[in-house]
Write a protein that holds these residues in place. Structure first.
Motif, PDB file in Angstrom:
ATOM      1  N   GLY A  14       0.829  -1.204   0.000  1.00 23.88           N
ATOM      2  CA  GLY A  14       0.000   0.000   0.000  1.00 23.88           C
ATOM      3  C   GLY A  14       0.858   1.247   0.000  1.00 23.88           C
ATOM      4  N   ILE A  15       1.964   1.199  -0.738  1.00 24.11           N
ATOM      5  CA  ILE A  15       2.849   2.366  -0.835  1.00 24.11           C
ATOM      6  C   ILE A  15       3.041   2.672  -2.310  1.00 24.11           C
ATOM      7  N   ASP A  16       2.754   3.938  -2.657  1.00 25.05           N
ATOM      8  CA  ASP A  16       2.861   4.368  -4.049  1.00 25.05           C
ATOM      9  C   ASP A  16       4.239   4.981  -4.263  1.00 25.05           C
ATOM     10  N   THR A  17       5.075   4.284  -5.021  1.00 26.72           N
ATOM     11  CA  THR A  17       6.440   4.741  -5.271  1.00 26.72           C
ATOM     12  C   THR A  17       6.559   5.266  -6.702  1.00 26.72           C
ATOM     13  N   TYR A  18       5.432   5.627  -7.291  1.00 31.38           N
ATOM     14  CA  TYR A  18       5.395   6.252  -8.616  1.00 31.38           C
ATOM     15  C   TYR A  18       6.122   5.407  -9.669  1.00 31.38           C
ATOM     16  N   ALA A  39      19.941  -3.197   1.561  1.00 28.91           N
ATOM     17  CA  ALA A  39      19.003  -2.160   1.126  1.00 28.91           C
ATOM     18  C   ALA A  39      19.416  -1.622  -0.243  1.00 28.91           C
ATOM     19  N   LEU A  40      18.436  -1.397  -1.075  1.00 25.38           N
ATOM     20  CA  LEU A  40      18.584  -0.897  -2.440  1.00 25.38           C
ATOM     21  C   LEU A  40      19.116  -1.935  -3.417  1.00 25.38           C
ATOM     22  N   ASN A  57      13.826  -2.333  -0.066  1.00 24.93           N
ATOM     23  CA  ASN A  57      13.901  -1.520   1.150  1.00 24.93           C
ATOM     24  C   ASN A  57      13.796  -2.478   2.324  1.00 24.93           C
ATOM     25  N   ASP A  74       2.869  -0.564  -4.979  1.00 24.19           N
ATOM     26  CA  ASP A  74       1.733  -0.682  -5.910  1.00 24.19           C
ATOM     27  C   ASP A  74       2.176  -1.163  -7.295  1.00 24.19           C
TER      28      ASP A  74
ATOM     29  N   THR B  17      16.552   2.611   3.627  1.00 27.69           N
ATOM     30  CA  THR B  17      16.562   2.900   2.193  1.00 27.69           C
ATOM     31  C   THR B  17      17.979   3.218   1.729  1.00 27.69           C
ATOM     32  N   TYR B  24       7.331   8.910   4.299  1.00 27.91           N
ATOM     33  CA  TYR B  24       6.092   8.221   3.970  1.00 27.91           C
ATOM     34  C   TYR B  24       4.939   9.060   4.501  1.00 27.91           C
ATOM     35  N   ARG B  38       2.961  14.705  -4.887  1.00 22.65           N
ATOM     36  CA  ARG B  38       2.719  13.401  -5.478  1.00 22.65           C
ATOM     37  C   ARG B  38       3.895  12.476  -5.194  1.00 22.65           C
ATOM     38  N   ALA B  39       3.671  11.189  -5.381  1.00 23.32           N
ATOM     39  CA  ALA B  39       4.724  10.217  -5.091  1.00 23.32           C
ATOM     40  C   ALA B  39       6.015  10.591  -5.808  1.00 23.32           C
ATOM     41  N   LEU B  40       7.119  10.427  -5.100  1.00 21.73           N
ATOM     42  CA  LEU B  40       8.474  10.740  -5.569  1.00 21.73           C
ATOM     43  C   LEU B  40       8.759  12.234  -5.610  1.00 21.73           C
ATOM     44  N   ASN B  57       7.169   8.890  -0.552  1.00 25.01           N
ATOM     45  CA  ASN B  57       6.395   7.713  -0.919  1.00 25.01           C
ATOM     46  C   ASN B  57       5.022   7.862  -0.289  1.00 25.01           C
ATOM     47  N   VAL B  58       3.991   7.672  -1.082  1.00 31.12           N
ATOM     48  CA  VAL B  58       2.633   7.906  -0.598  1.00 31.12           C
ATOM     49  C   VAL B  58       2.023   6.585  -0.145  1.00 31.12           C
ATOM     50  N   VAL B  59       1.578   6.534   1.095  1.00 33.17           N
ATOM     51  CA  VAL B  59       0.958   5.331   1.629  1.00 33.17           C
ATOM     52  C   VAL B  59      -0.512   5.338   1.213  1.00 33.17           C
ATOM     53  N   THR B  60      -0.863   4.354   0.361  1.00 30.94           N
ATOM     54  CA  THR B  60      -2.204   4.349  -0.212  1.00 30.94           C
ATOM     55  C   THR B  60      -3.123   3.422   0.558  1.00 30.94           C
TER      56      THR B  60
END
Lengths: 502, 502
Positions: A14-18, A39-40, A57, A74, B17, B24, B38-40, B57-60
């Protein structure tokens, strides 16, 4: 290949990382430990017959992720589409073939068609990291793509997605090389050309770095997120459409590259040409007019730059079988009065409705482009004044409303609730307007995410203004954004150059 | 500046990260909405008098993040150090000054000192995104830094961190331009030079792309993560140390750049020189010997490349006041028998202990470098055989053990529990060994994260081997990693070229 179990239960983070696939794994997870993932790290995840490469991550603390599960962003989730309770198998990915191609380009090699195809294929399959993509964009910036490479990139971008097939009908299209706030000719041109009986299935983008893209402006008046069958129905019925191209998978790698190009903001003539022409070719266009506004604060800043860009556009268009006509236009100031989705939609409607207050510059620009397209469309009906006749008779307006209805229904644009004028600090004549700072003001006011936000111009170049008279208004949907934009405008008084009469 | 509240409660996300600040925020959070983030997006977060720019990062979806809070990645948390219940204030960041400098470099401009200083300052303050850093690394790759720019970059990197001051004492140092598995001369050289009465405060890195860095190997035998006061105590008492440089903030931007350079894996002579010499200067070194192994699968592949690198190293060293001596050495095959932290530590100890099985190549290389350093150190005691005398007499061994004790205590390296031989597929003579594939095998076996993992060589170039005789052994700490490495070795039989006697 291995004797240990390298699978984990998959959860939706549920995380939008574009558009960037990310996987979240617990630091105590057995796969992380046995694989030595840090990480990464780039991690390959297989689930059924789908797979993706994601950036790792590591969750160092937090109850939300069990040790025996991995959570997907996502984008990663959409790529794998795991079923209920599905498990993913984790491994070290082979470096994607595109990585060595990008490396070759960084080292100054010229790339061929097969190499561009490789990059596009891996980019589309989400196998390239953002660092890889940034390296590619950087390696192509500042004229590091020659004509042949631009042709290769264009073909590869087109080939990576869908291509619309309109049979043997003549399909017209237009494009403007951005950078000029308010230059929203597309809805008017499409309405005129469709009213003339031609086919113009226009796909447009949302804003990338500007306060409004054509899709943002059109969306104020009608739905634009149509799929290909719905778009076809509109075009078959009305001859034209103005839809958002992002959902159609026409040259889809363009959207991936734009995600990287936007924050870096490097101009690359080669990438620009490939982006524009790959989308036109994918939309099935045969004859295209391209508007290049030139001005000190436009995207193209000099006649020399416009000539270079034209030459490259023409060379690539010829190679991929597009008829191209280029219009170089005045890009010294914004077009129309409104900057921002709803404010630009109001200008468009004023022109279509023959409103006496309609901005003459927007009307003239749209008529010019429509005239060129009607000429390219040929046929016996081509008369010099045909474009103006269609606009003045109201036929273009009626066609535009019919297109809006076919796309899902017309809505009248509305003003934003919070507005504030910015006034002239002295008497004098407006001798220059800074497109970039006007655009930035509109963006700080909330455009394009807030459709009614933006800037409404009250003065043009050449106007004589008095101290205290409004130069423009800032429109915002929230007081906070109004304050932001106002603050920026106050600290950049040179946005309008006002010279005292000599 | 704004009339709305743009603050949120700060929480620790507990997500690593890897040095990239990430924030977040919930998609329904009022700051996200009112700012149009917006994300990023790059987001500035102020907390007290500290601030950072993080990627959003957007938590959706997910209960773990309340709507009125923002969660910080480990790096963002460390940069802001928020107290209990602290709130962060969120805003759009001004583009960092470095962004336009990087852009200038991408466009082919030569950069000056002030511009490199700007990039280093913004990088160190975490104001540059990974995309910005990738663009910078790409724009400097493949010889796009000239000598003057390399000097500027070196000074800027040194200036961005601490510099150790050893008064007017003569400080010696050494460096090897990597790429040669097992070439672990540093502990031996430091022991000899310190035993000779010179000052050699050696800082080393952990592995970047190799199966072991000197810090990884040394850490098998003694603690290496010392702070500057602890390091000083060791050096004052014993004349030398071998500590991990990463924690000392000597040229700290180097670590930030390496995080980007490692996955991209572009060679840049300018960045290499700046990385090496900025660290030496920051450590307070005055006279430095640099070993450049040359071979078809080493980092430097030809004599011509070595000459070019030497010229640049010398020019930059002279500009920043370092005395430099360069040794070009044979890089055609791995050095010693062990590849991987513990296995390399065993080779080092065998040389120091005058074990009859000690690898002669490692011993010879270390003696050569020590001899050059003793010559550079000068003084009346400089005799041609001094280095060998100190090694053969056991003085170097005693000094090494004393350094280990001073760093926190010596530990004897141990073998890994899982081992498997890889055997010769035919009779013949070993005519070539591929350094890169040997290194990759050791890494797949778990090195350097698993200190006992790696490769133990059983044959050298020039050796005659019989079918079925071991060429090398794979050592691993888990069966899974052993299987991985074995699989890779089996599918790359050309790692050892074996030619039939003619």
């Amino acid at each position: 290949m291995t004797v240990e179990d390298h699978s984990l239960r998959l959860l939706l983070a549920g995380i939008d990382t574009y558009s960037q696939p990310v996987v979240y794994m617990h630091e105590d997870c057995h796969v992380c430990r046995s694989e030595g993932f840090r990480a990464l790290a780039r991690v390959r995840i297989d689930c059924g017959d789908r797979w993706v490469i994601a950036s790792l991550n590591v969750v160092t603390d937090g109850d939300w992720l069990p040790v025996d599960a991995a959570a997907l962003s996502d984008t990663a989730w959409a790529a794998l589409q795991p079923g209920d309770g599905a498990r993913g198998v984790f491994s070290h990915p082979e470096p994607p073939a595109a990585a060595s191609v990008i490396r070759a380009k960084v080292y100054g090699e010229r790339l061929g068609q097969a190499q561009f195809d490789t990059i596009m294929r891996d980019a589309l399959a989400q196998r390239l990291s953002d660092l890889d993509l940034a390296a590619f964009v950087t390696a192509c910036a500042a004229d590091r793509l020659d004509f042949d490479e631009t042709i290769g990139l264009t073909r590869a971008m087109q080939g990576a997605g869908e291509t619309l097939d309109w049979g043997d009908r003549l399909v017209l299209d237009k494009h403007c090389v951005g950078g000029l706030p308010g230059n929203r000719t597309t809805p008017i041109v499409v309405a005129i050309v469709a009213a003339a009986g031609h086919l113009i299935p226009k796909t447009s983008s949302r804003a990338i770095t500007s306060p409004a893209g054509t899709a943002d402006t059109m969306e104020v008046m009608a739905p634009v997120a149509l799929d290909i069958p719905a778009m076809r129905r509109v075009v078959e019925a009305q001859g034209g459409c103005i839809v958002w191209g992002g959902g159609l998978r026409l040259s889809p790698v363009d959207d991936i590259l734009i995600r990287i190009e936007r924050p870096l903001d490097f101009d690359s003539e080669g990438q620009l040409v490939a982006s524009v022409l790959s989308k036109k070719a994918a939309a099935g266009a045969k004859r295209v007019v391209i508007d290049i506004p030139v001005g000190p604060t436009a995207k193209v800043r000099s006649q020399a730059a416009a000539a270079a860009l034209s030459a490259r556009l023409e060379a690539v268009a010829e190679a991929i079988g597009l008829d191209l006509m280029i219009q170089i236009s005045d890009g010294s100031q914004p077009v129309g009065q409104g900057i921002g989705p709803a404010l630009e939609a109001m200008d468009v409607l004023k022109v279509l409705r023959r409103d006496p207050d309609a901005p003459a510059d927007l009307r003239d620009r749209a008529l010019n482009l429509a005239r060129v397209l009607l000429d390219m469309g040929g046929g016996t009906a081509a008369r010099h004044n045909r474009a103006r006749e269609l606009l003045d008779s109201g036929e273009a307006e009626r066609r535009f409303m019919a297109i809006c209805e076919a796309q899902g229904g017309f809505a009248e644009p509305q003003f934003a609730p919070h507005r504030m004028p910015v006034v002239a600090p002295r008497d004098g004549m407006v001798t220059a307007i800074d497109n970039r700072r006007i655009a930035r003001t509109a963006k700080l006011a909330g455009a394009p995410q807030r459709p009614r936000a933006g800037v409404l111009l009250r003065a043009q170049r050449g106007d004589t203004v008095h101290r205290g008279a409004p130069l423009f208004e800032i429109h915002a949907e929230t007081p906070g954004e109004l304050a932001y934009a106002q603050d920026y405008a106050a600290s950049h008084p040179a946005m309008f150059r006002i010279e005292e009469p000599s």
